[in-house]
Scaffold this motif. Structure first.
Motif, PDB file in Angstrom:
ATOM      1  N   ASN A  65       0.837  -1.209   0.000  1.00  0.00           N
ATOM      2  CA  ASN A  65       0.000   0.000   0.000  1.00  0.00           C
ATOM      3  C   ASN A  65       0.866   1.252   0.000  1.00  0.00           C
ATOM      4  O   ASN A  65       0.552   2.238  -0.671  1.00  0.00           O
ATOM      5  CB  ASN A  65      -0.946   0.005   1.198  1.00  0.00           C
ATOM      6  CG  ASN A  65      -2.049  -1.025   1.067  1.00  0.00           C
ATOM      7  OD1 ASN A  65      -2.383  -1.460  -0.025  1.00  0.00           O
ATOM      8  ND2 ASN A  65      -2.617  -1.426   2.178  1.00  0.00           N
ATOM      9  N   THR A  66       1.955   1.216   0.755  1.00  0.00           N
ATOM     10  CA  THR A  66       2.874   2.354   0.789  1.00  0.00           C
ATOM     11  C   THR A  66       3.499   2.575  -0.582  1.00  0.00           C
ATOM     12  O   THR A  66       3.624   3.714  -1.040  1.00  0.00           O
ATOM     13  CB  THR A  66       3.974   2.123   1.850  1.00  0.00           C
ATOM     14  OG1 THR A  66       3.357   1.953   3.133  1.00  0.00           O
ATOM     15  CG2 THR A  66       4.947   3.270   1.910  1.00  0.00           C
ATOM     16  N   ASP A  67       3.869   1.486  -1.242  1.00  0.00           N
ATOM     17  CA  ASP A  67       4.424   1.591  -2.599  1.00  0.00           C
ATOM     18  C   ASP A  67       3.415   2.225  -3.552  1.00  0.00           C
ATOM     19  O   ASP A  67       3.768   3.088  -4.363  1.00  0.00           O
ATOM     20  CB  ASP A  67       4.838   0.212  -3.129  1.00  0.00           C
ATOM     21  CG  ASP A  67       6.109  -0.309  -2.482  1.00  0.00           C
ATOM     22  OD1 ASP A  67       6.831   0.496  -1.852  1.00  0.00           O
ATOM     23  OD2 ASP A  67       6.381  -1.516  -2.603  1.00  0.00           O
ATOM     24  N   LYS A  68       2.152   1.796  -3.448  1.00  0.00           N
ATOM     25  CA  LYS A  68       1.112   2.369  -4.315  1.00  0.00           C
ATOM     26  C   LYS A  68       0.965   3.860  -4.040  1.00  0.00           C
ATOM     27  O   LYS A  68       0.863   4.662  -4.971  1.00  0.00           O
ATOM     28  CB  LYS A  68      -0.226   1.654  -4.082  1.00  0.00           C
ATOM     29  CG  LYS A  68      -0.278   0.256  -4.640  1.00  0.00           C
ATOM     30  CD  LYS A  68      -1.594  -0.419  -4.319  1.00  0.00           C
ATOM     31  CE  LYS A  68      -1.598  -1.882  -4.744  1.00  0.00           C
ATOM     32  NZ  LYS A  68      -2.809  -2.578  -4.322  1.00  0.00           N
ATOM     33  N   THR A  69       0.940   4.220  -2.761  1.00  0.00           N
ATOM     34  CA  THR A  69       0.816   5.633  -2.392  1.00  0.00           C
ATOM     35  C   THR A  69       2.004   6.421  -2.915  1.00  0.00           C
ATOM     36  O   THR A  69       1.840   7.529  -3.455  1.00  0.00           O
ATOM     37  CB  THR A  69       0.718   5.778  -0.852  1.00  0.00           C
ATOM     38  OG1 THR A  69      -0.409   5.036  -0.388  1.00  0.00           O
ATOM     39  CG2 THR A  69       0.583   7.220  -0.444  1.00  0.00           C
ATOM     40  N   ASN A  70       3.204   5.872  -2.770  1.00  0.00           N
ATOM     41  CA  ASN A  70       4.406   6.544  -3.275  1.00  0.00           C
ATOM     42  C   ASN A  70       4.342   6.733  -4.790  1.00  0.00           C
ATOM     43  O   ASN A  70       4.730   7.784  -5.304  1.00  0.00           O
ATOM     44  CB  ASN A  70       5.668   5.767  -2.890  1.00  0.00           C
ATOM     45  CG  ASN A  70       6.014   5.916  -1.429  1.00  0.00           C
ATOM     46  OD1 ASN A  70       5.534   6.808  -0.748  1.00  0.00           O
ATOM     47  ND2 ASN A  70       6.848   5.017  -0.932  1.00  0.00           N
ATOM     48  N   ASP A  71       3.855   5.723  -5.500  1.00  0.00           N
ATOM     49  CA  ASP A  71       3.716   5.830  -6.954  1.00  0.00           C
ATOM     50  C   ASP A  71       2.740   6.946  -7.328  1.00  0.00           C
ATOM     51  O   ASP A  71       3.006   7.736  -8.234  1.00  0.00           O
ATOM     52  CB  ASP A  71       3.255   4.500  -7.564  1.00  0.00           C
ATOM     53  CG  ASP A  71       4.339   3.437  -7.541  1.00  0.00           C
ATOM     54  OD1 ASP A  71       5.524   3.798  -7.357  1.00  0.00           O
ATOM     55  OD2 ASP A  71       4.009   2.240  -7.697  1.00  0.00           O
ATOM     56  N   GLU A  72       1.606   6.992  -6.598  1.00  0.00           N
ATOM     57  CA  GLU A  72       0.625   8.044  -6.862  1.00  0.00           C
ATOM     58  C   GLU A  72       1.230   9.420  -6.594  1.00  0.00           C
ATOM     59  O   GLU A  72       1.061  10.349  -7.394  1.00  0.00           O
ATOM     60  CB  GLU A  72      -0.616   7.848  -5.990  1.00  0.00           C
ATOM     61  CG  GLU A  72      -1.474   6.658  -6.385  1.00  0.00           C
ATOM     62  CD  GLU A  72      -2.600   6.399  -5.394  1.00  0.00           C
ATOM     63  OE1 GLU A  72      -2.874   7.262  -4.530  1.00  0.00           O
ATOM     64  OE2 GLU A  72      -3.209   5.318  -5.501  1.00  0.00           O
ATOM     65  N   LEU A  73       1.942   9.546  -5.491  1.00  0.00           N
ATOM     66  CA  LEU A  73       2.569  10.825  -5.156  1.00  0.00           C
ATOM     67  C   LEU A  73       3.626  11.209  -6.185  1.00  0.00           C
ATOM     68  O   LEU A  73       3.740  12.376  -6.560  1.00  0.00           O
ATOM     69  CB  LEU A  73       3.178  10.767  -3.752  1.00  0.00           C
ATOM     70  CG  LEU A  73       2.178  10.722  -2.598  1.00  0.00           C
ATOM     71  CD1 LEU A  73       2.901  10.486  -1.275  1.00  0.00           C
ATOM     72  CD2 LEU A  73       1.359  11.991  -2.530  1.00  0.00           C
ATOM     73  N   ARG A  74       4.385  10.241  -6.643  1.00  0.00           N
ATOM     74  CA  ARG A  74       5.408  10.492  -7.656  1.00  0.00           C
ATOM     75  C   ARG A  74       4.763  11.024  -8.936  1.00  0.00           C
ATOM     76  O   ARG A  74       5.244  11.983  -9.538  1.00  0.00           O
ATOM     77  CB  ARG A  74       6.183   9.203  -7.929  1.00  0.00           C
ATOM     78  CG  ARG A  74       7.491   9.407  -8.654  1.00  0.00           C
ATOM     79  CD  ARG A  74       8.312   8.122  -8.743  1.00  0.00           C
ATOM     80  NE  ARG A  74       8.683   7.631  -7.427  1.00  0.00           N
ATOM     81  CZ  ARG A  74       8.271   6.465  -6.906  1.00  0.00           C
ATOM     82  NH1 ARG A  74       7.494   5.667  -7.588  1.00  0.00           N
ATOM     83  NH2 ARG A  74       8.655   6.097  -5.711  1.00  0.00           N
ATOM     84  N   ARG A  75       3.629  10.412  -9.344  1.00  0.00           N
ATOM     85  CA  ARG A  75       2.923  10.880 -10.543  1.00  0.00           C
ATOM     86  C   ARG A  75       2.396  12.304 -10.337  1.00  0.00           C
ATOM     87  O   ARG A  75       2.481  13.134 -11.236  1.00  0.00           O
ATOM     88  CB  ARG A  75       1.769   9.927 -10.887  1.00  0.00           C
ATOM     89  CG  ARG A  75       2.232   8.646 -11.575  1.00  0.00           C
ATOM     90  CD  ARG A  75       1.059   7.869 -12.156  1.00  0.00           C
ATOM     91  NE  ARG A  75       0.104   7.396 -11.172  1.00  0.00           N
ATOM     92  CZ  ARG A  75       0.227   6.274 -10.453  1.00  0.00           C
ATOM     93  NH1 ARG A  75       1.273   5.500 -10.638  1.00  0.00           N
ATOM     94  NH2 ARG A  75      -0.687   5.915  -9.593  1.00  0.00           N
ATOM     95  N   LYS A  76       1.870  12.580  -9.159  1.00  0.00           N
ATOM     96  CA  LYS A  76       1.360  13.924  -8.878  1.00  0.00           C
ATOM     97  C   LYS A  76       2.485  14.949  -8.917  1.00  0.00           C
ATOM     98  O   LYS A  76       2.312  16.057  -9.448  1.00  0.00           O
ATOM     99  CB  LYS A  76       0.658  13.959  -7.515  1.00  0.00           C
ATOM    100  CG  LYS A  76      -0.694  13.271  -7.532  1.00  0.00           C
ATOM    101  CD  LYS A  76      -1.346  13.289  -6.169  1.00  0.00           C
ATOM    102  CE  LYS A  76      -2.681  12.551  -6.201  1.00  0.00           C
ATOM    103  NZ  LYS A  76      -3.321  12.519  -4.895  1.00  0.00           N
TER     104      LYS A  76
END
Length: 128
Positions: A65-76
């Motif tokens: 879940n943290t990886d997914k959140t990090n990916d979303e933040l990276r895209r943002k």
């Protein structure tokens, strides 16, 4: 006679053999008890490992879940960086246009100052 001697000899060995067999049985019994104790230890360790496995699965899920959140933040962040870059470019263009307009205005003022446009005076009759 010889059979009697053999029988007597075998009879004398019976207590020793019986004792040896008893000792072996006691040894096997102790060994069996150790094996049962080891089995209980293994059962306990297996239960502990199952608990650790559940905990590790939970930790892995949390990390995923943290990886997914990090990916979303990276895209943002990437989107915001592109957006900022576009805004900076727009500001540069507006600044350049402002400079051009300012130069044109300065030039127009200069031309008007050189031409000496006649001024018109209004006379107001205060006697009437």
């Amino acid at each position: 006679d010889q059979s009697l001697v053999e029988f007597s000899s075998v009879r004398e060995q019976v207590p020793d053999r019986f004792s040896a067999i008893t000792d072996k049985l006691v040894g096997l019994s102790k060994s069996l008890q150790l094996t049962e104790a080891e089995l209980e230890t293994l059962k306990s360790q297996t239960a502990e490992l199952k608990e650790e496995t559940v905990l590790l699965k939970s930790v892995k899920e949390s990390l995923d879940n943290t990886d997914k959140t990090n990916d979303e933040l990276r895209r943002k962040v990437e989107f915001l960086e592109r957006d900022r870059s576009e805004h900076e470019h727009t500001v540069e263009l507006l600044h350049k246009k402002f400079e051009e307009n300012y130069q044109e205005l300065s030039s127009a003022k200069s031309i008007l100052a050189k031409k000496k446009v006649p001024t018109v005076r209004l006379c107001v009759d205060t006697t009437a």
